[in-house]
Every structure is written in C-alpha cells, then in structure tokens.
Design an enzyme around this catalytic site. Structure first.
Site, PDB file in Angstrom:
ATOM      1  N   TRP A 115       7.143   0.069   4.107  1.00 35.27           N
ATOM      2  CA  TRP A 115       7.639   0.733   2.769  1.00 35.27           C
ATOM      3  C   TRP A 115       8.948   1.322   3.255  1.00 35.27           C
ATOM      4  O   TRP A 115       9.687   1.407   2.363  1.00 35.27           O
ATOM      5  CB  TRP A 115       6.712   1.653   2.448  1.00 35.27           C
ATOM      6  N   ARG A 155       1.504   1.316  15.023  1.00 38.70           N
ATOM      7  CA  ARG A 155       1.177   1.124  13.553  1.00 38.70           C
ATOM      8  C   ARG A 155       1.504  -0.346  13.011  1.00 38.70           C
ATOM      9  O   ARG A 155       2.486  -1.217  13.708  1.00 38.70           O
ATOM     10  CB  ARG A 155       1.983   2.026  12.808  1.00 38.70           C
ATOM     11  N   GLU A 191      11.225  13.314  -0.157  1.00 40.73           N
ATOM     12  CA  GLU A 191      10.315  12.462  -0.798  1.00 40.73           C
ATOM     13  C   GLU A 191       8.740  13.032  -0.488  1.00 40.73           C
ATOM     14  O   GLU A 191       7.923  13.017  -1.318  1.00 40.73           O
ATOM     15  CB  GLU A 191      10.295  10.852  -0.599  1.00 40.73           C
ATOM     16  N   THR A 247       5.603  26.996   5.267  1.00 41.88           N
ATOM     17  CA  THR A 247       4.248  26.522   5.003  1.00 41.88           C
ATOM     18  C   THR A 247       3.409  27.218   5.659  1.00 41.88           C
ATOM     19  O   THR A 247       2.495  27.509   4.944  1.00 41.88           O
ATOM     20  CB  THR A 247       4.365  25.125   5.981  1.00 41.88           C
ATOM     21  N   HIS A 283       1.044  -1.211  -0.113  1.00 43.70           N
ATOM     22  CA  HIS A 283       0.009  -0.069  -0.083  1.00 43.70           C
ATOM     23  C   HIS A 283       0.810   1.074  -0.001  1.00 43.70           C
ATOM     24  O   HIS A 283       0.678   2.115  -0.670  1.00 43.70           O
ATOM     25  CB  HIS A 283      -0.968   0.063   1.133  1.00 43.70           C
ATOM     26  N   HIS A 292      14.248  13.383  11.977  1.00 44.45           N
ATOM     27  CA  HIS A 292      13.327  13.426  12.720  1.00 44.45           C
ATOM     28  C   HIS A 292      12.231  12.162  12.688  1.00 44.45           C
ATOM     29  O   HIS A 292      11.487  12.024  13.537  1.00 44.45           O
ATOM     30  CB  HIS A 292      12.446  14.763  12.680  1.00 44.45           C
ATOM     31  N   HIS A 293      12.698  11.214  11.823  1.00 46.08           N
ATOM     32  CA  HIS A 293      11.859   9.912  11.624  1.00 46.08           C
ATOM     33  C   HIS A 293      12.567   8.773  12.309  1.00 46.08           C
ATOM     34  O   HIS A 293      12.236   7.715  12.473  1.00 46.08           O
ATOM     35  CB  HIS A 293      11.909   9.349  10.294  1.00 46.08           C
ATOM     36  N   TYR A 329       7.829  15.893   0.482  1.00 41.10           N
ATOM     37  CA  TYR A 329       7.707  17.292  -0.159  1.00 41.10           C
ATOM     38  C   TYR A 329       7.688  17.134  -1.596  1.00 41.10           C
ATOM     39  O   TYR A 329       7.016  18.028  -2.252  1.00 41.10           O
ATOM     40  CB  TYR A 329       8.852  18.277   0.142  1.00 41.10           C
ATOM     41  N   SER A 352      13.378   6.243 -13.659  1.00 41.31           N
ATOM     42  CA  SER A 352      12.333   7.127 -14.394  1.00 41.31           C
ATOM     43  C   SER A 352      12.155   8.517 -13.658  1.00 41.31           C
ATOM     44  O   SER A 352      12.235   9.382 -14.528  1.00 41.31           O
ATOM     45  CB  SER A 352      11.023   6.054 -13.953  1.00 41.31           C
ATOM     46  N   SER A 353      12.200   8.421 -12.329  1.00 43.21           N
ATOM     47  CA  SER A 353      12.229   9.830 -11.605  1.00 43.21           C
ATOM     48  C   SER A 353      13.360  10.664 -11.736  1.00 43.21           C
ATOM     49  O   SER A 353      13.000  12.043 -12.338  1.00 43.21           O
ATOM     50  CB  SER A 353      12.100   9.495 -10.159  1.00 43.21           C
ATOM     51  N   SER A 360      -2.284  26.994  -5.615  1.00 42.28           N
ATOM     52  CA  SER A 360      -2.032  28.373  -5.870  1.00 42.28           C
ATOM     53  C   SER A 360      -2.621  28.933  -7.179  1.00 42.28           C
ATOM     54  O   SER A 360      -3.309  29.957  -7.069  1.00 42.28           O
ATOM     55  CB  SER A 360      -0.408  28.627  -6.004  1.00 42.28           C
ATOM     56  N   HIS A 411      12.525  11.753   3.439  1.00 44.94           N
ATOM     57  CA  HIS A 411      12.027  13.227   3.750  1.00 44.94           C
ATOM     58  C   HIS A 411      11.879  14.001   2.818  1.00 44.94           C
ATOM     59  O   HIS A 411      10.597  14.460   2.528  1.00 44.94           O
ATOM     60  CB  HIS A 411      12.653  14.018   4.947  1.00 44.94           C
ATOM     61  N   ASP A 439       7.223  21.443 -26.491  1.00 46.07           N
ATOM     62  CA  ASP A 439       7.162  20.237 -25.933  1.00 46.07           C
ATOM     63  C   ASP A 439       8.182  20.108 -24.612  1.00 46.07           C
ATOM     64  O   ASP A 439       8.611  21.107 -24.434  1.00 46.07           O
ATOM     65  CB  ASP A 439       7.535  19.134 -26.896  1.00 46.07           C
ATOM     66  N   LYS A 476       2.821  29.945   3.048  1.00 44.37           N
ATOM     67  CA  LYS A 476       1.919  29.604   2.012  1.00 44.37           C
ATOM     68  C   LYS A 476       0.400  29.561   2.364  1.00 44.37           C
ATOM     69  O   LYS A 476      -0.286  30.211   1.428  1.00 44.37           O
ATOM     70  CB  LYS A 476       2.384  28.074   1.532  1.00 44.37           C
TER      71      LYS A 476
END
Lengths: 281, 535
Positions: B149, B459, B264, B337, B79, B311-312, B266, B178-179, B277, B262, B109, B340
């Site tokens: 994950w 979890r 990721e 943040t 998941h 922080h993880h 964002y 790919s990314s 926006s 991390h 293009d 924004k």
C-alpha cells in the site's frame, strides 16, 4: 489497597511470564519454532539491542499491567451496583501534571540508551574490511573490494537442494556471504533495480538497498557460525525467495576460503559449469 | 454540557420521495452519513475477506491456495488500501462525522450540503478504479498492483505494459479529492454553524476529534496527491522525480508518502478517540475528566503527527542525527496519548459505570490501544527498529492500534448510535457474542505476530521458513474467529431491522447529554427547526 491484594496472584504470574520471556532460551542463528524473543545476537550491536530491548520490555509490561490493573480496579470499584451516585469531579491539577510529567521522565530514561545504541550502530569506527552488497530481483551480489574485486551472486536453493545442503527451507543459498570473525566489517548496500532490504536478524543488521545510493552499516561477528536473513522490502513476485546466508569463519579458514573463491569466481559472472562445480563442493 | 434544546418534529417532512432523489441527489447530512457507513461496511467486508484469504495461505508453510508471489503482493496491497481508504476513513470520519457533527453542535446540516454529495459520490468510482486495477496487467506482467500500500518506487514506477498502477493512482486521486472536500466541509461547519452558546471549548469531544482530523486531512492528503501525481508522470511522461538514473531519488517519494502517511494513521484513530470519550462519559454518568486537556491532547497529537514521518524510514540510509531527531519526536507522542488514556480512566473514577456494549468496546479499545502504544514506543527507537523494521512485530503493532483501535472505535460508535441512527434496538445477546468473538479473534491473530517479528519474520511474504509455522497457525485461527464474529454482526443488524424494537429518544439515560439524544430516534429528515440554545 485491600482490593489490590486480590490481583497479586495474576500479577505474580505475569511477572514470571515476563521474566521467562526475557530469559527465554531461544538462542539460535535462525528462527526456531514457537520462538518468543530475538534470535541469539552475535555482534556487539546486537548485544546492545538485546540489553536495550530488555529495558523496553520491563517498561512496556510495567505500563501495560499498570493501566490494565487500574482499569480493572476502576471498573470493579465504580460499577453502577456499588456506586449508584457518580461524583462530578472533572479536574485535579496535581494528577494531571503527574500523568504528563511521569511519562516524560520514563521517555528520558529510555532515550539515553536509545541514542547510545543508535550512534554506536551507525558506522564502524575503523573498518578492517568492506563488503559491497548489491540487491537484484531476486538474488544478492556480494563484492569484496579489498580482495581484487572478488564478486559472486547468491541465489536461493530450492527445497531439495537446501535439504541436501543442510539448510532450512527458503534460507539456503548457493554461494553464501563468507566473512572472518572478529573484524569490523563495513557493509555497503545498493540495488540494481527496485528497493530491497538487507536484513540479518542475528547480526542486528538491516539497511535498504536503493538504486543510486550506497547505504552503509557495519558488523563484527564475534562467533563463528552460520547466520540467516531474508530480503525485507517488498520487491516483486519472488520477494519471499531471496534469502541471505552469512558464514563467519576463523581467520585462517577464511584465508583459505578466499583463495578458493578467487579461483572459483575468477570471472564476474561465473559460467553455469562453474556455479555447478561450486554447488557440488 | 447541559442543553436546553428545542425538540424537533417527529414526522419526516421534507424528505424527497423516490430512491434517486433521496439518495443519489442527497444533500442531507444524515443520509450521506448513512451511505458512507454502508459504503465503508462493504469496503470493510472486502478487506476482511482478503485478510482471511491471506491468513489461509499463511496457515502453513509452502504455497497453499495462491499460485505465486504476485497474487500475494496484490492482495497485501489491496487489503491495505481498501481498509484505510474504503473502510476506516469512510465510516469513522465521513460516516459518523456527517451524522453526528451537525447534530452535536445544533446545526441543521453541513455547511456545504452539495459539496457533501460530491464528496460521497467520488468514493464509489474510486473503489471501482481500485478493484479494476486488480484485473489489469501490473507489476511483473501479472494482473494487479503488487507494490504494497506504500507503493514505493522503483517497484511502482518500473516500466510496465499494463495500467494497474495508474488505475490505483487515479483511485487515490479521487479518494483524496473526496477527503479534502469533506475536510473543508467539516472545518467550515464546526467553525460557523455551532448553535448559540456552544463555544469551541464546550463542543463535545467527538466534534473536537473530527475538527482536528479534518485539519490533518486538509494538510496531509494534498501531499499524497502530489507524490502520486509525480509517480504518474514518472511512469507515463518521462519525468524522473523518483528515478536515480535521471537524477531523481526514490527516497524522495518515501518522504512525501510518509509526510501524508503518518498523519493518516492519526486521521484513522482520532475520531475513534472522540467516540470513546463520548461513550466513557455517558456510561460512567460523569462529565469527561480534564476536558480541555483531552481536546488539546488531540491537537497536540495532530501537530506532532506531522513532524515524525521519517520513523517509517529509519533503514533507508538517513543520517544518524536525523534518525536521532525522529526518535525523540516520535517518543513525544506517547505523552498526549498517555493523557488521553489516563483521562478516560479518571472519567470512570468516581463514576457509576454500566457495562453496556458501547462501553465494552471502549474499554477494550483502551486496553488494546495501550498495548499498541507501548509497542509503538519500542519501534520509535531507531536503534531497535533497525532490527524490527518491516517484520511482523510492526504488523502486530499497527494492527493493535488500527484493527483494535480504529475498528473497536467504529464498533463502539455503531453500538452507541445504532438506536439513534436506525430507531431500533439491537439484541444485547448477539452484541455480546460479537464483542467477545472479535476480542478473542483479533488478539489471537495479532498478538503472536510480535513473537514472529522478534524472531525476524519479514512482512509481505507468501511463504516463510518452517520455524515460523506455529505462531502463524495461531494467527490464522484467530482471523477465522474474527470472520465468524463479522457474520454474527451482520446477523445482528438484520435481526434488529426485522425485530423492529423501537428505540426511545435517549436509550442511555442521563449520562447521554449531547444534543443528538434530544431528537427522536431515528431523527427527522430535517433536524432543529428551532435553533437549540446553550446555557
């Protein structure tokens, strides 16, 4: 401001709900149904966590409610029907500075107690005793290095045995970790295989058990009682089934338990007969 | 952002005839964008079905539908990976990015159209490898990758007979390649192919968001690639990067993983910010408030995103000073943040707001992302996180920023650009039904998780102590509501295509002032035969 008064009733409701949330009487050493907040903490670290979290709740709800009301007011006041001609304002230096500086100030207010708590919870200043916790797939080994290396394993009881022992399902174990109240206990956690996490919510204790490392944390339980926790890092098929049960006893009672335990767990790996005997007592 | 854009032709000259030539060999940014969105949609449905199955299992204590923890762990892992790599990233960056970055900057293009093709066609094999891993022997002799994950060793590197984890690693290698290719393409496109007069500081904020995201991808994904390659050699070739017995350290993997992981998050949310926006400005009929502040807030979020990873990992035994640093650095993210959020509200302030569907999704995102933001401030404090780490509080938090941030951004974008991409209007009624069902569903699912988490529910548990039943039941009901909402959405798409209500070039009025609204709906195969110019 006239429009804002319209929001007073829901605001009052939210504030009351917030206060209820903070003061919710969910005091327990184990989770209770429909619980909203932390379990009742019984360690000095837990007390600080609780205080700090109350501050955070006020800040959280304050910010969220402010943003929500501001957004709701903006949507109402500047809907197309009431304001057909949009302004073209795109800058206001003062307000841009304000919404940068005010959050910084709020964060500083949060940071002070946060660091206090962090440094307080790191290590016991002068530990009275040490307990070594070794995680395994899927049970815990508890060792008392100060007590001639007293060691035993703690495995989950199945549903029937837990019921018989008066433990909640999935939280009962055959041999709980027993500690004295009021002592600063250094807890060293490691693992024999994959990563695990030694997590007892009501003691505000959590640290990973990692092979090749001895991680340190501490606790001082101020109230005799039984406290439950669970492994909190995914560790394989039975991750959900390796609970932690901590019993905090008064000094005298603890001394008695020690005597008995030393006999009972005379060998590092008690024979099935001995385990059975221990379970039946 | 006034534009005197050249009008493109209405007829599809130049479109290759035949399915294989048009789609398999595609080098057209709009076609590739479409394929990304469809591919991501399939990934999203797979991920959603998994989550509903998991919520069915958690609806009551005890084992309901699954046989043991292995099945559960495999689903949890799949998941997460599917939603991150095969739903959010393909749709929000590659899908919308491919479609609208060239259109918004007036480019015909992408810079490297063939590289764009390989970027896309690496994704289906990646998904196939991941799906295959679920049916090959893995952790504990059971099929599938059951390590979460985050695939922390030693659980992911333990000697196993099967190749499930290796297949998952190859899947991530392909998705990562790919990314990286896509990111290089976006950066080159934005830097080199803007129409005359469109300076960096006049680009639409969506283009800014994709540019920042592309840099994050380019810097973060190679670190993941390195980490999982080391994991692969640990597993198969006798190295011991992450094995304490051989002088390695499992915590090293955590550092590498989260140095990618991390940024990721964002990567997933920044394009959604860009979309919001555009929409808030369009439907308030007002230019974005504090444009430069908005653009550089994203740059700041991207930069700070690289220096907060640990922080993880507050509970892995980091030094206390290290934890103090990461606490402070993490809290800093709240500032850009906040800029924004407040700038969006300021954009609306004084505007003439119409509450069309894209605007509804955007407003919901602002509210719900704020909730995810304040719970993030709670978790940033290492002292509190020692008690909340890995509990459902964390699950609640990150689903508020992803399932309500990134997902709502995706739907905002779909409802905003659907008429442009397809040339058809969708049914407002069905759209409203979809919005409200989703809004109720996700809140019902994820808000109670904060309570379970505070109470200490860990979890990745297939079965929980009976006391947690109440809130879990509510969460499960919520996930069914979200499931029904998704069916409504699929019906909406089908209905729009069968009713064929022709969309005009610009269905949103004068607020929609970016270049994509100057071309026809759907745009011709080749856009901007004449280069648009900006005043």
């Amino acid at each position: 401001m006239r429009v804002v008064t319209g929001f007073r009733a829901p605001l009052a409701f939210t504030v009351v709900a917030l206060l209820l949330l903070v003061a919710a009487p969910v005091m327990a050493s184990q989770p209770t149904p429909w619980q909203l907040n932390f379990q009742d903490f019984v360690t000095p670290v837990g007390a600080l966590v609780d205080d700090f979290h109350t501050l955070l709740l006020v800040v959280e709800f304050g910010i969220a409610i402010f943003v929500f009301l501001l957004l709701a007011y903006t949507c109402y006041r500047f809907r197309a029907a009431s304001n057909p001609n949009p302004s073209k304002t795109t800058h206001n230096t003062l307000i841009e500075v304000l919404w940068t500086v005010i959050p910084v100030v709020i964060l500083v207010i949060i940071a002070v107690p946060s660091f206090k708590l962090l440094y307080f919870m790191d290590k016991a200043e002068n530990p009275d005793m040490t307990i070594k916790v070794t995680a395994n797939q899927w049970y815990w080994d508890y060792e008392y290095p100060d007590q001639e290396g007293l060691t035993f394993s703690s495995t989950m009881l199945d549903a029937e045995d837990a019921k018989a022992a008066g433990d909640p399902r999935l939280l009962g174990v055959d041999n709980p970790l027993v500690v004295p109240v009021g002592q600063n206990i250094q807890v060293l956690v490691t693992s024999n295989d994959v990563m695990h996490s030694f997590f007892v919510p009501s003691l505000a204790v959590q640290i990973y058990g990692i092979s090749g490392r001895a991680n340190e944390t501490w606790m001082r339980i101020d109230k005799a009682g039984t406290y439950y926790g669970q492994c909190n890092q995914i560790c394989g098929v039975n991750h959900s089934f390796m609970p932690i049960k901590v019993i905090a006893m008064e000094e005298a009672e603890y001394a008695q338990w020690l005597l008995k335990a030393k006999q009972e767990f005379a060998m590092d790996n008690p024979s099935p007969e001995l385990k059975l005997a221990a379970a039946s007592q | 952002m006034s534009a005197t854009a050249a009008h493109a032709d209405d007829h599809d000259h130049g479109a290759p005839i035949g399915f294989v030539r048009r789609w398999l060999y595609s080098t057209n940014h709009k076609d590739i964008g479409t394929m990304y969105i469809i591919f991501g949609g399939i990934g999203g449905i797979v991920g959603l079905l998994m989550s509903i199955y998991m919520r069915m299992e958690l609806q009551a204590p005890g084992l309901q539908y699954m046989t043991d923890g292995n099945v559960w762990n495999v689903l949890v892992t799949a998941h997460g990976l599917v939603m991150v790599f095969f739903f959010v990233m393909p749709v929000v960056i590659s899908g919308f990015g491919n479609w609208f970055v060239p259109l918004m900057i007036g480019a015909p293009d992408m810079a490297f159209p063939r590289m764009n093709n390989i970027s896309f066609w690496l994704m289906p094999p990646a998904l196939i490898l991941l799906v295959l891993s679920m049916f090959v022997e893995g952790t504990g002799g059971a099929p599938g990758v059951g390590a979460g994950w985050t695939i922390y060793p030693p659980l992911s590197s333990a000697p196993q007979t099967g190749m499930a984890m290796d297949l998952a690693i190859f899947s991530l290698h392909l998705a990562g390649a790919s990314s990286i290719l896509g990111a290089a393409n976006f950066i080159t496109t934005v830097f080199n192919m803007r129409a005359p007069g469109m300076t960096l500081h006049r680009m639409p904020l969506f283009v800014w968001s994709v540019l920042v995201t592309a840099f994050l991808l380019l810097l973060a994904v190679p670190v993941l690639a390195g980490a999982i390659t080391m994991l692969l050699t640990d597993r198969n070739f006798g190295t011991s990067f992450f094995d304490a017995a051989g002088g390695g350290d499992p915590v090293l993997f955590l550092h590498l993983f989260w140095f990618f992981g991390h940024p990721e998050v964002y990567i997933m949310i920044l394009p959604a910010f860009g979309i919001v926006s555009q929409i808030v400005s369009t439907f308030s009929r007002k230019p974005v408030f504090g444009y430069l502040g908005m653009a550089y807030a994203m740059v700041a979020i991207g930069f700070v995103g690289f220096i907060v990873w640990a922080h993880h990992m507050y509970t892995v035994g980091l030094d206390v000073d290290t934890r103090a640093y990461f606490t402070a650095a993490t809290m800093v993210i709240a500032v850009p943040t906040g800029v924004k959020i407040f700038s969006w509200i300021a954009t609306m302030w004084g505007g003439s707001i119409s509450f069309k569907l894209p605007m509804m999704w955007s407003l919901a995102l602002i509210i719900l992302f704020t909730i995810g933001g304040v719970t993030g401030v709670v978790l940033s404090n290492a002292g509190i996180d020692m008690t909340l780490h890995n509990t459902y509080f964390v699950i609640g938090h990150f689903h508020y920023v992803l399932s309500m941030g990134a997902l709502f951004g995706i739907f905002a974008g779909i409802y905003f650009w659907f008429p442009k991409m397809t040339g058809y209007h969708y049914s407002e009624k069905l759209g409203n039904l979809h919005f409200w069902l989703t809004f109720i569903g996700v809140n019902l699912t994820f808000f109670p998780m904060h309570f379970s988490g505070l109470a200490g529910m860990p979890r990745r548990y297939i079965d929980y102590p009976d006391a947690f039943e109440g809130w879990n039941y509510v969460s499960s009901i919520g996930s069914y509501v979200s499931g029904i909402a998704s069916i409504v959405f699929l019906f909406l798409v089908w209905e729009a295509f069968s009713a064929k209500r022709k969309a005009e070039d610009n269905p949103w009025g004068e607020g929609a002032d970016t270049l994509e609204w100057t071309v026809s709906s759907p745009p011709p195969f080749h856009t901007f035969n004449e280069q648009p110019k900006f005043n």
